[in-house]
Design an enzyme around this catalytic site. Structure first.
Site, PDB file in Angstrom:
ATOM      1  N   GLY A  64       0.689  -1.066  -0.383  1.00  0.00           N
ATOM      2  CA  GLY A  64      -0.501  -0.413   0.065  1.00  0.00           C
ATOM      3  C   GLY A  64       1.103   1.077   0.031  1.00  0.00           C
ATOM      4  O   GLY A  64       1.997   1.619  -0.517  1.00  0.00           O
ATOM      5  N   SER A  65       0.140   2.356   0.235  1.00  0.00           N
ATOM      6  CA  SER A  65       0.883   3.746   0.260  1.00  0.00           C
ATOM      7  C   SER A  65       2.031   3.556   1.430  1.00  0.00           C
ATOM      8  O   SER A  65       2.798   2.833   1.904  1.00  0.00           O
ATOM      9  CB  SER A  65      -0.284   4.712   1.282  1.00  0.00           C
ATOM     10  OG  SER A  65       0.525   5.703   1.388  1.00  0.00           O
TER      11      SER A  65
END
Lengths: 137, 404
Positions: A64-65
């Site tokens: 993810g981020s």
């Protein structure tokens, strides 16, 4: 009590011991934790609702981020950090996350740690030597 | 820089490479409550030292060395009360924007820097944050970056160095797993869905998509990039015959034989769709478009769908972009059309920072937005579909989306 020793590569130095919290899934950072409780709030994740603080956190790798490191540093600032990270594979998120969370971290073992370690096992981490000792619960 | 050395050692990098292209995700520092606990004075240099560089000592910087631009998420300063943390967090982020400008960082405030003035060239060594932009840089533009975090990218901005590791090295850019695409990937929605499904399957491996015949436009590639790394960890992919480093399967794989092949067909698309759609109610409270930040084509399309119409009185519509892009949308009249219809064009912010009741039902046309909404806003009610379905939801207040 049977003990298992895994050998891996240091990501970030130091030592720790505690109770394992294990997922075979990858773990996020951004939007993944409640900073008041240390619980995982990533909806649909295997660890949803579990408190990571003070645990030896065992997971596949980071996902993810790129705000991963911010979230894991913030866990330290609020006193909800895991005690150590043990990952099957490492990536920039897990490495930087461990550095700024300032916790020992080990990766790339002779066996898959997410298979060998179960939630609730007692785990000792010597990151400088890349050693992880598991006492099954 | 001790931080950069520890990071490089943890990665297993043996040396550094020069970089003159950095993006930093400074807007994602934690809530002001946490920042104030660590830095009670809220002094910008001390906040930057602790939260950007992980330094216990306060470092007062002159100017960063590398060309550096900012990512989202900051805040739209016009609507402090609608965003989490309210005015105090808005003020904190404005203070950090002012700090960043002071030290020579260019404030683009976007998850899509390549749309508004930071466009890496093929082979350029970068140190980028923002997951979807990292994937776009590597996969579409041929720039070279790992997925950096705030701390490593800011250290790279200051020093002009990044670890020579991972995506900076030729051998790591080759594909390792083949995705055999059995269905047409046509709508913007479909590009998000394939990225989201494959992201959940390939771990850290670089996938090679085969049998995609229709050339995607930029929003579609932005969607695939955003979904593959929100649902997984894809920092680079190849599409044979389409992306820059994949003229052929052989080139994309480095002639390696016996690669694992994964199928992507109707049932796989359905799995991704079901994972992103979860709401008990067909009513829609908030529609969010512009993830990643809307470019001019998306603005044009959205304005075209809303021209002369009024959205439902119980539904809010946000279109998110950055201030350079909004400037053009303002000049072009798109902002006025969207506003007249009852919607709102936000700059420099993100739907994920909306301050909402957990019962709020969202609709969006981005798999990345749908993926992060529950964790960020506390609302578990999310619909994901096409832009048209989202606009219909804004107009009627009801979700009627489906995957045929």
């Amino acid at each position: 009590m049977s003990k298992i020793v895994l050998r891996g590569r240091k990501i970030n130095g130091g030592s720790a011991e505690g109770v394992a919290l294990v997922t075979r899934e990858s773990l996020g950072g951004f939007g993944c934790f409640d900073f008041d409780t240390g619980k995982v709030i990533d909806f649909g994740h295997e660890l949803y609702g579990q408190d990571v603080s003070g645990k030896i956190l065992v997971f596949r790798t980071g996902k993810g981020s790129s705000a991963w490191s911010i979230a894991h540093q913030a866990l330290r600032f609020v006193g909800k950090s895991p005690k150590a990270y043990i990952t099957k594979e490492s990536n920039p998120q897990t490495v930087l996350g461990a550095v700024v969370a300032r916790v020992p971290a080990v990766t790339e073992f002779d066996q898959d740690p997410t298979e060998v370690i179960s939630t609730g096992d007692w785990v000792k981490v010597d990151a400088d030597k890349g050693l992880v000792e598991i006492t099954k619960k | 820089m001790e931080l950069l050395l520890k990071y490089a050692e943890g990665l297993g990098a043996e040396r550094f490479v020069d970089t003159n292209n950095v993006t930093i995700i400074a807007g994602s520092i934690p809530d002001i409550k946490i920042v104030q606990k660590v830095v009670p004075s809220l002094d910008a240099d001390e906040i930057a030292s602790k939260f950007f560089l992980d330094s216990d000592e306060t470092v007062v910087l002159d100017k960063v060395k590398a060309f550096t631009t900012t990512n989202a998420t900051f805040r739209d300063q016009r609507y402090p009360d609608l965003q989490r943390g309210g005015k105090s967090h808005c003020d904190l982020l404005q203070k950090m924007v002012d700090y960043l400008k002071r030290v020579g960082v260019i404030h683009l405030a976007t998850c899509t820097p390549y749309q508004v003035g930071n466009l890496p060239m093929k082979g350029e060594h970068c140190a980028w944050t923002e997951s979807s932009a990292v994937a776009f840089c590597n996969s579409v533009l041929g720039g070279r970056t790992n997925i950096e975090g705030l701390h490593s990218s800011f250290a790279s901005a200051v020093t002009g160095k990044t670890p020579l590791w991972g995506m900076h090295l030729d051998e790591n850019r080759l594909g390792k797993v083949i995705i055999d695409v059995e269905i047409d990937v046509e709508l913007l929605r479909d590009w998000y869905l394939i990225g989201y499904y494959v992201g959940g399957q390939v771990g850290l491996d670089v996938p090679i998509y085969t049998n995609i015949r229709k050339i995607p436009d930029m929003p579609r590639l932005m969607g695939m990039c955003a979904a593959g790394i929100a649902g997984g960890s894809i920092v680079k992919f190849h599409i044979v015959g389409i992306t820059l480093e994949a003229p052929t399967l052989e080139a994309a794989s480095g002639n390696r034989k016996g690669l694992q092949v994964l199928k992507y067909g109707k049932s796989e698309r359905r799995i991704a769709y079901e994972k992103l759609n979860h709401s008990d109610s067909d009513k829609v409270d908030i529609v969010v478009l512009g993830c990643p930040h809307a470019g001019l084509d998306r603005m044009r399309v959205i304005a075209g769908m809303l021209e002369g119409k009024k959205i439902n009185k119980n539904t809010r519509l946000y279109v998110t972009t950055c201030h350079p892009m909004k400037h053009v949308a303002d000049q072009q009249g798109y902002t006025e059309i969207i506003t007249k219809a009852g919607g709102s064009v936000w700059e420099d912010s993100c739907g994920l920072v909306l301050d909402v009741d957990p019962s709020t039902v969202f609709a969006c046309d981005s798999a990345k937005m749908a993926n992060y909404l529950p964790g960020e806003t506390g609302s578990k009610n999310t619909w994901f579909g096409t832009t048209e379905e989202c606009i219909q939801a804004a107009l009627t207040g009801k979700w009627r989306g489906e995957l045929k």
